[in-house]
Design an enzyme around this catalytic site. Structure first.
Site, PDB file in Angstrom:
ATOM      1  N   LYS A 186      56.414   5.106  18.264  1.00 42.81           N
ATOM      2  CA  LYS A 186      55.059   4.587  18.129  1.00 42.81           C
ATOM      3  C   LYS A 186      54.124   5.695  17.658  1.00 42.81           C
ATOM      4  O   LYS A 186      54.065   6.767  18.249  1.00 42.81           O
ATOM      5  CB  LYS A 186      54.579   4.017  19.468  1.00 42.81           C
ATOM      6  CG  LYS A 186      53.252   3.277  19.375  1.00 42.81           C
ATOM      7  CD  LYS A 186      52.899   2.605  20.698  1.00 42.81           C
ATOM      8  CE  LYS A 186      51.611   1.801  20.591  1.00 42.81           C
ATOM      9  NZ  LYS A 186      51.246   1.157  21.871  1.00 42.81           N
TER      10      LYS A 186
ATOM     11  N   CYS B 220      53.403  -2.874  19.959  1.00 45.24           N
ATOM     12  CA  CYS B 220      52.212  -3.348  20.650  1.00 45.24           C
ATOM     13  C   CYS B 220      51.002  -3.355  19.711  1.00 45.24           C
ATOM     14  O   CYS B 220      51.052  -3.970  18.660  1.00 45.24           O
ATOM     15  CB  CYS B 220      51.964  -2.519  21.908  1.00 45.24           C
ATOM     16  SG  CYS B 220      50.895  -3.377  23.101  1.00 45.24           S
TER      17      CYS B 220
ATOM     18  N   GLU C 242      58.694  -4.472  23.768  1.00 43.57           N
ATOM     19  CA  GLU C 242      58.370  -3.062  24.006  1.00 43.57           C
ATOM     20  C   GLU C 242      58.854  -2.638  25.398  1.00 43.57           C
ATOM     21  O   GLU C 242      58.662  -3.361  26.381  1.00 43.57           O
ATOM     22  CB  GLU C 242      56.857  -2.891  23.907  1.00 43.57           C
ATOM     23  CG  GLU C 242      56.327  -1.528  24.292  1.00 43.57           C
ATOM     24  CD  GLU C 242      54.810  -1.505  24.404  1.00 43.57           C
ATOM     25  OE1 GLU C 242      54.244  -0.402  24.403  1.00 43.57           O
ATOM     26  OE2 GLU C 242      54.204  -2.594  24.504  1.00 43.57           O
TER      27      GLU C 242
END
Length: 529
Positions: free
Chosen positions: A346, A396, A284
């Site tokens: 995300k 994540c 990430e």
């Protein structure tokens, strides 16, 4: 039969019933409950003492079963949930003090306040159970085996969506290697949490005159789970991919230091171009700045490497879409420049870290976390193709939300054949957060029957097969590259098809069974009178 005698105290005596409802646990009982909840840390990785969880929940359920006071049960559940949260997520203190630069007292206060909030879900589980017990006049077995487990499971499910959700360290994650893991493709991690509670209740029932049935049920739940682990819900498909997963081990306090940027870019450029692979993935925000802030020749060089080597690159980087509009994203560099550009944004953002809840900008300004007000991605985003495999990224802690990954597999016209998690957990230092996250990813593979690739900044870079086994793993807190050959899978597990609906339906049936048991118990008691 202590629990049975006190299951409905002073029936027909309103004054005594009111006194029972007002009973509060002692300070010692609250401290003991909090300590028991805190000990849950040892049931998760890196310790992995999953049987301990049965004992801890059995302790809570026994204490709740000592009386029918709703207030007493609620406060005990709150204390237990508080300890559970603080024990399992103490590492948030490191993020707030070491990297967000808050004073130590505010770091402690932040962890305590989060624990008090998370404890409300434990309070819900025990408080609602005690209320239903009185409302339905439940016999002890129905209360322990039906109402308490369902209430506990529902409280953990609520943790996953109330105020955007934070379901880290829900009880089912401790059982990625226990016999209960066999239930994951059917009812997911929350359903496993219900079964953990059933097993705990069986231990409580050993104090009653139903020891053999309790032991039998306990053994049956575990044996059935072990049997379910032998079922192959999905099957391999397509040609295997060669993958290289990069672990840059960039110090978190230098990651967003512009003076250190050239070092970061050079390190990842060297790792990416070290050798070809079908898929090369970075962590990430491995590139921690926007596209216009780096030399155009940098990405052009990566494009030339991809074209010459036939590699597909998955790069973690923020993308700017307008003034103050940016996303935490994954972009791919395909072997051919004519390929359709791929981008994943995300979708499930971290409160305070990636989006600012209303009224809390003052707090996030104090922490001064970079990229803390991102734009949310779409709920349904397509996977990207690497040869004949389809790879679905998540970033994540998005893989904490199993229902959302199941939805993407269920709703996609062409479901992904493997999952890719790109993370940076360096915010939390060398703590249990890293092995806990690996455990969470293992549960996702069990639920979906899909292998998962993990590329992280400093720990838990791994390949997990579709049965939840870690087949390749880099040492934590080192720089390195993980090379493996992976085959994707196809097919739908029941959890992919129905998500948490299956677990909620079973919970509703259990509560209906408890209500019927209570009605029959009342009739039997009335006839005896």
């Amino acid at each position: 039969m202590l629990l049975r005698r006190r299951s409905n105290p002073a029936a027909g005596d309103p004054a005594a019933s009111a006194a029972a409802r007002g009973t509060r646990p002692s300070a010692a009982a609250l401290v003991a409950a909090a300590l028991a909840g805190g000990a849950s840390l040892f049931s998760f990785e890196p310790f992995g003492w999953w049987p301990l969880q049965f004992l801890l929940l059995a302790y809570l359920f026994y204490q709740v079963g000592l009386g029918s006071s709703v207030k007493r049960a609620t406060l005990l559940g709150w204390a237990f949930g508080f300890g559970w949260s603080v024990g399992a997520m103490y590492w948030l203190y490191t993020m707030m003090t070491r990297f967000a630069h808050l004073p130590a007292v505010l770091g402690v206060l932040g962890v305590v306040l989060l624990g008090l909030y998370m404890g409300l879900f434990g309070a819900f589980a025990t408080g609602v159970s005690a209320w239903l017990r009185r409302r339905w006049a439940l016999p002890v077995p129905a209360f322990l085996l039906l109402v308490l487990p369902v209430s506990w499971g529902v409280s953990e499910w609520m943790r996953g969506w109330v105020f955007t959700g934070f379901p880290w360290a829900v009880s089912g994650y401790a059982h990625d290697v226990s016999p209960l893991a066999g239930y994951a493709p059917l009812i997911g991690v929350y359903g496993i949490g219900v079964l953990v509670s059933v097993c705990a209740s069986c231990l409580v029932l050993l104090t009653q005159r139903v020891r053999l049935p309790a032991l039998g049920l306990f053994a049956a739940v575990l044996l059935a789970g072990a049997g379910l682990r032998t079922i192959e819900w999905t099957h391999v498909t397509g040609a295997p991919l060669t993958v290289r997963l990069l672990q840059g081990n960039i110090p978190q306090d230098r990651k967003f230091d512009y003076a250190f940027l050239s070092n970061i870019l050079e390190r990842y450029h060297g790792m990416i171009t070290a050798s070809p692979a079908d898929l090369i993935a970075t962590p990430e925000t491995a590139i921690p700045v926007f596209r216009h802030q780096i030399d155009p020749g940098y990405l052009a060089s990566l494009q030339r490497f991809a074209g010459a080597s036939g590699s597909t690159l998955a790069l973690g980087m923020p993308l700017l879409d307008g003034p103050s509009q940016y996303a935490n994203s994954v972009v791919t560099v395909a072997p051919t420049e004519q390929a359709q550009p791929y981008r994943y944004d995300k979708a499930h953002l971290v409160p305070f870290g990636e989006f600012i809840p209303p009224g809390f900008r003052w707090f996030t300004d104090m922490m001064n976390i970079p990229l803390n007000d991102a734009t949310r991605g779409k709920d349904l985003q397509a996977p990207f193709a690497v040869k004949d495999q389809l790879v679905l990224p998540n970033i994540c802690y998005e893989d904490v939300f199993g229902e959302e990954i199941a939805y993407q597999l269920r709703a996609a016209p062409r479901p992904a054949t493997m999952l890719l998690n790109m993370s940076n957990l360096s915010w939390y230092g060398q703590s249990s957060a890293v092995p806990q996250h690996l455990q969470i990813s293992r549960m996702r593979t069990l639920e979906t029957g899909r292998p998962m690739l993990r590329s992280t900044n400093d720990g838990a870079t791994a390949v997990i097969d579709h049965r939840g086994q870690v087949t390749h793993l880099l040492p934590f807190y080192t720089e390195g590259m993980l090379t493996a050959t992976v085959r994707g899978t196809t097919g739908m597990t029941p959890y992919i098809r129905f998500g948490n609906l299956g677990f909620l339906l079973l919970g509703a049936l259990a509560l209906a069974g408890a209500w019927l048991a209570g009605r029959n118990y009342r009739k039997k008691t009335a006839n005896l009178a």
